[in-house]
Motif scaffolding. Structure first.
Motif, PDB file in Angstrom:
ATOM      1  N   SER A 170      36.316   8.078  20.745  1.00 26.09           N
ATOM      2  CA  SER A 170      37.043   9.078  19.934  1.00 26.09           C
ATOM      3  C   SER A 170      37.550  10.227  20.809  1.00 26.09           C
ATOM      4  N   ARG A 171      37.701   9.980  22.075  1.00 27.74           N
ATOM      5  CA  ARG A 171      38.161  11.024  23.006  1.00 27.74           C
ATOM      6  C   ARG A 171      39.551  11.539  22.620  1.00 27.74           C
ATOM      7  N   THR A 231      33.214  15.281  20.275  1.00 26.55           N
ATOM      8  CA  THR A 231      33.455  13.915  19.802  1.00 26.55           C
ATOM      9  C   THR A 231      32.149  13.127  19.843  1.00 26.55           C
ATOM     10  N   TYR A 246      35.854  14.595  25.736  1.00 20.61           N
ATOM     11  CA  TYR A 246      34.931  13.829  24.892  1.00 20.61           C
ATOM     12  C   TYR A 246      33.536  14.411  25.010  1.00 20.61           C
ATOM     13  N   CYS A 292      35.938  20.929  22.442  1.00 19.28           N
ATOM     14  CA  CYS A 292      36.003  19.546  21.985  1.00 19.28           C
ATOM     15  C   CYS A 292      34.617  19.083  21.573  1.00 19.28           C
ATOM     16  N   GLN A 307      44.237   9.162  14.417  1.00 14.42           N
ATOM     17  CA  GLN A 307      44.316  10.478  15.054  1.00 14.42           C
ATOM     18  C   GLN A 307      45.340  11.340  14.325  1.00 14.42           C
ATOM     19  N   ARG A 351      33.646  10.048  15.263  1.00  8.76           N
ATOM     20  CA  ARG A 351      34.659  11.074  15.017  1.00  8.76           C
ATOM     21  C   ARG A 351      34.708  12.093  16.135  1.00  8.76           C
ATOM     22  N   GLY A 352      35.802  12.796  16.189  1.00  9.09           N
ATOM     23  CA  GLY A 352      35.906  13.860  17.172  1.00  9.09           C
ATOM     24  C   GLY A 352      36.980  14.852  16.782  1.00  9.09           C
TER      25      GLY A 352
END
Lengths: 267, 657
Positions: free
Chosen positions: B587-588, B582, B606, B580, B524, B554-555
């Protein structure tokens, strides 16, 4: 100052990502182990063999013997002796190490020197001869290669170091490696070092180390390297011309690697 | 979409028209917010509610540092005994502290500790309030509701009442809460779903304090007792040392991890004793026999939500009785302590030993905990350690060093070894995984002022989990690296870069045979720009990204915060818009939100999601504050909305003689 820092960080990151390879030389020096090998720009007897350009900072000749016990397995231990001879116009360094056991061993010898090409820039080079011996049908091998290093004094307390081992890997099939490091003498008693190295297909390893003179004769060290993930601890004690160091690397999977070094400084 | 435009337009117009005063986008400490987000991202089981509520409480009633009173300063629960002593001593000898930077120069303090303290302290001159005081009473009433397509049963009204009164050596408080969906009933369990209260009497002689009612303990490094658990697995914390050993009143809404009974603190000079006893009913999953009679307990249940039949059946189904003693003695440079406690449960713990992760679980209905701790050193070097033993069970130990070799460098090191059979139900020591035992590891961190205005914090943690655990049927390893850089050229602008990588081994699901493992790593990175382009107006822009290896999920998240204070109108507004995207839950990304007083909100973002909120605070007088928050979360096909309202009344009376 910020611009300078940005340039340095860029160089540091760029160099770290250059192609490298698996190093053949088992790194020695308990003081280097104590700071997780973040010694590419840090002065010291054994640092001269991690970056030859550092020989220009050595003021007294000295000889040293070192033992590394990898993962506490005697068969994986390595022994080394070295000497740094301060001469004019250039210093010389000699190193010889033995790694292995009765079935397989590797002898590494090197002869290096360094020169200060400007007030703040030094260059060093070392010619290496590597001999591998095996039992049975495996044939013995010998290689000749070289390694080179550079140091640059960025400010009074900040030094940048670069080192490359065997840049001609395509010619001799020996893998190469590349390291970059920063040495920061934060105060008279405290040194901080940062480094990164890339070897072969191994992930980039980032190292940082700290060396603290808690008393006149006693030095405590600690560090961390990211790949393989390991914490490092060490201590050094100086008595007259004799200096003894101990260093430990702790890895969660492989266990403890220990090292001791004795260094005699000839005034 | 229409709602968003209205919010943005309204904020822009108001900002342009009115006078402004200094304000911050975030009311809480940035470092703690980011740490909370990271810890939540790493573990689904992390419960930071108690810690976050404690911090919210400190924010509401900042610590009066210039009182020079050790008890008052020790309300900053993250300070060690030595730090409390040094700060109190400094105020007594040199008078009032003028700036927080003055504190950073004191022995055992550093910048990171001071920045942690900053939002929670008041530096008003000592003796500013003269005259006879009739005490201070604070009442906070909060009502909140969510509406939309909730699938987790969280729709409904949450009610919270907090009352606290302090007068001299006497204080008392009451906390009453109904979670969303919980009923206020007059039947079997009359009143609110959760009621907590305490009466605290401070003494002057041998008896230092008595708490009757609900309280929490923090002893040693937390191997046996630490309800605060302030650092949990916070790798870049200023220090790995637990705070000062203490018993303090419980005011949180967390419904299980506290003690209910009486605690007595005795002490004089360099020695002290803490005697405590508790009888509390907590939530647990009951094991029933063929006649549907409870024969034991499967596991404890946290969260405190009682809306489904399962949760209602678990509510207060286990009685926990605790009695114990803590003795402490020492001098300025050395302090040691011994703890002994016995815990009895009304039903025995019966774990399903056919599952590998339960092999070392606690069994039985009684537990003895013993521990010994010490802290030694001052100023540049501080050692700390604690060893604990549980019967039945095994041992655990934790030890570390905090070194400050120069004014610009602080180094922390912590080693821990918790055997799989070690058991404690109120532990709170530094640990990466959940549960009291089953972990061996080494953590280190470095706080460095690399250049003027440039601060770097780096930390690494390597650990081994020797016995099976959930999703891992064999020995496994884990690790974490955190690097944070903060560049703050001026008070009104700061730039932060954050990088975290966290890895842990998990089993690869297999139908037959021994499962092989895979190392799952979460990376991250984030960038936060915080600036105040005009007085009273502050903007915070945040970009975060995450990646999971080896799944390559991914996010990313883009988040814009804005806050505004108005000069003539006692109004303050916060606004956020976050986007957001994700690949999934793994990946949140978490984004801390400003919230009502004594509350916190760290929603997980997410999937494809937008979230926005606007909150207005109206404080016509120092004794009254009302807050209203509207938030919505927009995911494809589902719009969830939330409205929260709060009123806080502060009654403080004093007359000048």
């Amino acid at each position: 100052m910020l611009r300078w820092n940005a340039v340095l960080v860029s160089v540091f990151v760029f160099v770290s990502w250059l192609w490298g390879g698996e190093p053949l030389y088992v790194p020695h020096g308990a003081d280097a182990i104590g700071t997780a090998f973040a010694v590419t720009a840090s002065p010291g007897h054994w640092s001269c063999f991690h970056n030859q350009a550092l020989m220009t900072d050595v003021t007294s000749s000295g000889v040293s013997a070192s033992l590394v016990n990898r993962f506490m397995i005697p068969a994986l231990s390595s022994k080394a002796v070295s000497a740094v001879i301060v001469m004019k116009p250039t210093p010389f360094g000699l190193v010889a190490s033995h790694y292995g056991n009765a079935d397989y061993c590797r002898i590494f010898t090197g002869l290096g020197s360094a020169v200060r090409i400007a007030k703040t820039v030094s260059l060093g080079v070392q010619i290496d001869y590597i001999s591998e011996r095996s039992i049975g049908e495996y044939r013995d091998l010998s290689h000749v290669t070289f390694e080179a290093g550079m140091t640059c004094l960025i400010s009074k307390s900040l030094t940048l170091g670069l080192h490359i081992f065997n840049p001609v890997s395509l010619l001799n099939t020996i893998p190469s490696s590349i390291e970059a490091g920063l040495h920061w003498q934060q105060s008279d008693d405290l040194m901080l070092a940062f480094g990164s190295s890339k070897a072969g297909n191994e992930p980039l390893s980032v190292q940082c180390g700290l060396s603290w003179n808690v008393m006149d004769r006693l030095v405590l060290r600690s560090g961390y390297m990211s790949s393989p993930s390991a914490f490092a601890f060490g201590m050094g004690f100086r008595s007259g011309h004799l200096k003894s160091d101990a260093g430990f690397l702790l890895n969660g999977v492989t266990g403890v690697t220990s090292s001791i070094t004795l260094t005699w400084t000839i005034k | 979409m229409g709602n968003r435009l209205i919010h943005i337009t309204a904020c822009t117009v108001i900002i342009g028209l009115l006078h402004q005063l200094p304000a911050g986008c975030q009311e809480q400490n940035e470092a703690i917010m980011e740490a909370a987000e990271e810890i939540l991202a790493l573990s689904d089981e992390a419960d930071l509610s108690s810690l976050l509520e404690d911090l919210a409480g400190l924010k509401e009633l900042p610590v009066d540092v210039n009182s020079g009173d050790e008890k008052e300063i020790s309300r900053l629960f993250f300070l060690t005994e030595f730090q409390v002593m040094v700060l109190a001593d400094h105020v007594r000898k040199n008078g009032s502290v003028q700036t927080i930077y003055e504190i950073a120069l004191l022995p055992a303090f550093d910048r990171s500790t001071v920045m942690l303290m900053a939002p929670y302290i008041s530096l008003k001159p000592a003796g500013a309030t003269k005259g006879r005081s009739y005490g201070r009473t604070q009442i906070t009433v909060t009502e909140s509701t969510r509406f939309g397509a909730a699938c987790d049963g969280s729709d409904g009204i949450r009610s919270l009442l907090k009352l606290k009164h302090e007068h001299g050596h006497i204080s008392f408080g009451l906390t009453a809460e109904n979670d969303p969906g919980e009923k206020f009933t007059f039947e079997k369990t009359p009143g609110c779903d959760f009621i907590s209260g305490y009466l605290e009497l401070g003494g002057r002689g041998m008896i230092k304090s008595v708490i009757i009612g609900d309280y929490k303990l923090r002893l040693g490094e937390g191997l046996a007792f630490n309800s605060s658990q302030w650092m949990g697995s916070w790798l870049s914390a200023p220090s790995f040392i637990s705070g000062r050993s203490s018993a303090s009143a419980y005011t949180s809404t967390e419904e299980n991890n506290f003690l209910r009974g009486i605690s007595l603190v005795l002490g004089s000079g360099n020695w002290g004793a803490l005697i405590f006893s508790s009888l509390n009913k907590i939530d647990a999953r009951l094991v029933l026999n063929e006649d549907s009679l409870a024969t034991g307990v499967g596991n404890l249940i946290g969260g405190g939500l009682h809306t489904t039949e399962y949760q209602i059946n678990a509510r207060n189904s286990l009685t926990e009785t605790v009695a114990g003693l803590h003795l402490a003695a020492g001098s300025e440079r050395f302090r040691g302590g011994l703890t002994a406690a016995a815990t009895f449960f009304s039903l025995p713990f019966l774990s399903d030993k056919t599952r590998p992760e339960n092999l070392h679980d606690f069994e039985g209905d009684r537990l003895l905990n013993y521990s010994a701790d010490f802290r030694a050193g001052t100023g540049p070097l501080l050692f700390f350690a604690e060893a604990g033993l549980s019967i039945p069970g095994s041992w655990a130990t934790i030890a570390g060093i905090r070194a400050k070799p120069s004014g610009r460098v602080t180094f922390n090191l912590l080693a821990r070894c918790f055997s799989p059979e070690y058991h404690a139900f109120h532990y709170g020591a530094y640990k990466a995984g959940s549960g009291a035992g089953n972990e061996t590891g080494l953590a280190a961190s470095l706080h460095l002022e690399a250049a003027r205005h440039l601060f770097i914090t780096a930390g690494a943690d390597d650990y081994m989990i020797p016995a099976p655990r959930y999703r891992s049927a064999a020995l496994s390893h884990g690790g974490r690296i955190e690097i944070k850089c903060e560049y703050q050229p001026r008070d009104d602008i700061s730039l932060r870069l954050l990088y975290t990588s966290s890895s842990r081994e998990y089993d690869i699901p297999s139908v037959t045979g021994m499962a092989s493992s895979v190392k799952q790593t979460r990376y991250q990175a984030g960038l936060v720009l915080d600036c105040a382009p005009a007085p009273g107006f502050r903007l915070t822009t945040r970009i975060s990204g995450s990646m999971i290896s080896p799944s390559q999920e991914r996010g990313y998240m883009l988040c814009q915060d804005l806050s505004q204070s108005f000069g003539k109108i006692p109004l303050r507004i916060w606004f956020r818009y976050a986007l957001c995207s994700t690949g999934g839950w793994e990946s949140r990304l978490y984004a801390w939100e400003n919230d009502l007083l004594s509350s916190f909100s760290v929603p997980a973002l997410y999937g494809e999601m937008t979230r926005s909120f606007i909150m207005v605070a109206w404080e016509p007088t120092g004794n009254f504050e009302a807050r209203l928050k509207y938030a919505y979360t927009d995911t494809p096909g589902v719009l969830r909305q939330e409205v929260r309202a709060q009123v806080r009344i502060l009654l403080q009376a004093a007359c000048n003689r």
